[in-house]
Design an enzyme around this catalytic site. Structure first.
Site, mmCIF file in Angstrom:
data_model
loop_
_atom_site.group_PDB
_atom_site.id
_atom_site.type_symbol
_atom_site.label_atom_id
_atom_site.label_comp_id
_atom_site.label_asym_id
_atom_site.label_seq_id
_atom_site.Cartn_x
_atom_site.Cartn_y
_atom_site.Cartn_z
ATOM 1 N N CYS A 78 -4.303 -1.507 -2.267
ATOM 2 C CA CYS A 78 -4.295 0.104 -2.459
ATOM 3 C C CYS A 78 -5.086 0.153 -3.569
ATOM 4 C CB CYS A 78 -3.105 0.393 -2.658
ATOM 5 S SG CYS A 78 -3.071 2.213 -3.198
ATOM 6 N N ASN A 79 -6.290 0.915 -3.533
ATOM 7 C CA ASN A 79 -7.126 1.132 -4.466
ATOM 8 C C ASN A 79 -6.588 1.795 -5.838
ATOM 9 O OD1 ASN A 79 -10.269 0.402 -3.777
ATOM 10 N ND2 ASN A 79 -9.144 0.763 -1.968
ATOM 11 N N THR A 80 -5.625 3.030 -5.432
ATOM 12 C CA THR A 80 -5.130 3.626 -6.550
ATOM 13 C C THR A 80 -4.196 3.151 -7.261
ATOM 14 O OG1 THR A 80 -5.070 5.224 -4.748
ATOM 15 C CG2 THR A 80 -4.037 5.973 -6.614
ATOM 16 N N TYR A 87 -0.692 8.535 -2.770
ATOM 17 C CA TYR A 87 -0.628 8.158 -4.391
ATOM 18 C C TYR A 87 -1.616 8.886 -4.886
ATOM 19 C CZ TYR A 87 3.140 4.486 -3.693
ATOM 20 O OH TYR A 87 4.324 3.904 -3.625
ATOM 21 N N GLY A 88 -2.614 8.982 -4.122
ATOM 22 C CA GLY A 88 -3.940 9.703 -4.933
ATOM 23 C C GLY A 88 -3.956 10.686 -5.809
ATOM 24 N N GLU A 116 -2.956 9.259 7.911
ATOM 25 C CA GLU A 116 -1.737 9.179 7.897
ATOM 26 C C GLU A 116 -0.814 9.779 9.109
ATOM 27 O OE1 GLU A 116 1.133 7.005 6.134
ATOM 28 O OE2 GLU A 116 -0.724 6.045 5.032
ATOM 29 N N CYS A 129 -11.002 3.364 -0.525
ATOM 30 C CA CYS A 129 -9.479 3.507 -0.398
ATOM 31 C C CYS A 129 -9.197 2.731 0.922
ATOM 32 C CB CYS A 129 -9.348 4.976 -0.080
ATOM 33 S SG CYS A 129 -7.778 5.508 0.486
ATOM 34 N N THR A 130 -8.168 1.927 0.963
ATOM 35 C CA THR A 130 -7.784 1.096 2.201
ATOM 36 C C THR A 130 -7.720 2.020 3.403
ATOM 37 O OG1 THR A 130 -5.569 0.856 1.512
ATOM 38 C CG2 THR A 130 -7.275 -0.864 0.832
ATOM 39 N N HIS A 131 -7.243 3.117 3.315
ATOM 40 C CA HIS A 131 -7.044 4.030 4.615
ATOM 41 C C HIS A 131 -8.633 4.268 5.245
ATOM 42 C CE1 HIS A 131 -2.895 5.085 3.014
ATOM 43 N NE2 HIS A 131 -2.953 5.544 3.944
ATOM 44 N N ASP A 190 0.732 -1.133 0.023
ATOM 45 C CA ASP A 190 -0.040 0.046 0.097
ATOM 46 C C ASP A 190 0.778 1.128 0.028
ATOM 47 O OD1 ASP A 190 -2.307 1.645 0.138
ATOM 48 O OD2 ASP A 190 -1.982 1.965 2.445
ATOM 49 N N SER A 191 0.341 2.453 -0.146
ATOM 50 C CA SER A 191 1.125 3.534 -0.390
ATOM 51 C C SER A 191 1.194 3.999 1.123
ATOM 52 C CB SER A 191 0.396 4.465 -1.037
ATOM 53 O OG SER A 191 -0.846 4.910 -0.094
HETATM 54 N N1 DGL Z 1 -4.748 3.420 0.552
HETATM 55 C C1 DGL Z 1 -4.707 3.734 -0.902
HETATM 56 C C2 DGL Z 1 -5.821 3.679 -1.508
HETATM 57 O O1 DGL Z 1 -6.540 2.700 -1.370
HETATM 58 C C3 DGL Z 1 -3.953 5.008 -1.254
HETATM 59 C C4 DGL Z 1 -4.230 6.305 -0.557
HETATM 60 C C5 DGL Z 1 -3.280 7.340 -1.290
HETATM 61 O O2 DGL Z 1 -1.927 7.056 -1.244
HETATM 62 O O3 DGL Z 1 -3.789 8.453 -1.826
HETATM 63 O O4 DGL Z 1 -6.325 4.043 -2.386
#
Ligand code: DGL
Length: 271
Positions: A72-74, A41-42, A151, A184-186, A9-10
């Site tokens: 990570c979805n992105t 990463y978004g 974060e 988004c996994t966050h 993940d990011s």
């Molecule tokens: N947790 C990540 C996701 O699921 C990325 C979040 C990010 O880095 O912007 O998209």
């Protein structure tokens, strides 16, 4: 089949998927890498997300992993197909499992999706949802403030409520949705706040459970499940601040997890 499952993940978001993998596959060892240094990463371009994702993958391949979970979805939106085409181990992402779960839950076929700018711009969820159910209505909204907040370790309280409240206003105004995908996994880390703002009539879907189920089914299919009776010793790497990573990990995992290490992955510099 004692090799580990690699999880990327990011940053800390993929820990929510790692937690579910540990719950559903307690014999499997995980090696996790969060590229916290370059998170989020978004807002980044597709090319940059691809480059950073491949750098994470190259790092984990040295750990001799038997499967890769792109938590990570992105990264899933921009890189999954490329990874699947070029790696000779099974690679799974988080978008298809989340879309499948949402279609199972919705009663009125109005589904909301929140995610990073990159994920929403890619329309990966809309395509995944419509490929399962072509007449589904999708209301997709980027929430760029959530990842930097998570974060920093801000997971609840007044500040979180204000940020989530402001960000979800467009969804609340047009509130036909009965199901909301945390794309988004966050976001599962602030799920309670999201649920409070969006209301109890909306079912919140996070893809971790379905993703772990997919991982399990694929390992079983390939006869790669770990059959040993040793308690697995997981390994967690971050490219960023170790203390804050550990603090957030402690709020995700219900049991004590150790083996955290700060690493530099090749070319991992802030840009
Ligand atoms: N947790 C990540 C996701 O699921 C990325 C979040 C990010 O880095 O912007 O998209």
């Amino acid at each position: 089949m004692n090799q580990a499952i690699g999880v990327i993940d990011s940053g800390v978001g993929g820990l929510t998927v790692a937690h579910e993998l540990m719950r559903q596959l307690p014999k499997e060892r995980l090696v996790y890498l969060g590229d916290t240094l370059r998170c989020p990463y978004g807002p980044r371009s597709k090319e940059e997300v691809k480059k950073f994702t491949w750098e994470m993958v190259d790092f984990l391949l040295k750990e001799d992993i038997k499967m890769l979970v792109v938590a990570c979805n992105t990264a899933t939106a921009f890189t999954l197909a490329d990874l699947q085409d070029n790696l000779d181990i099974p690679v799974i992402g988080v978008i298809q499992p989340g879309a499948r779960a949402a279609i199972n839950f919705t009663q009125n076929s109005h589904i909301g999706v929140i995610g990073t700018e990159g994920t929403i711009r890619s329309e990966a969820y809309t395509s995944a949802l419509k490929s399962i159910k072509p007449d589904v209505h999708v209301n997709a909204l980027p929430c760029p403030l959530f990842v930097p907040m998570v974060e920093q370790g801000i997971l609840s309280g007044k500040q979180a409520e204000e940020v989530v409240g402001e960000s979800l206003l467009p969804l609340k105004r047009n509130n036909h949705i009965d199901t909301l995908i945390l794309g988004c996994t966050h976001y599962p880390l602030i799920k309670e706040t999201i649920q409070m703002i969006i209301g109890d009539h909306v079912t919140i879907i996070s893809s971790s459970e379905e993703t772990a189920r997919d991982a399990s089914a694929i390992l079983e299919f390939h006869n790669q499940l770990n059959r040993s009776n040793h308690t697995p010793k997981h390994q967690f790497y971050t490219t960023g601040d170790l203390d804050i990573f550990k603090k957030i990990a402690a709020s995700v995992f219900t049991k004590l997890v150790d083996n955290f290490q700060s690493v530099t992955i090749e070319k991992a510099v802030i840009q």
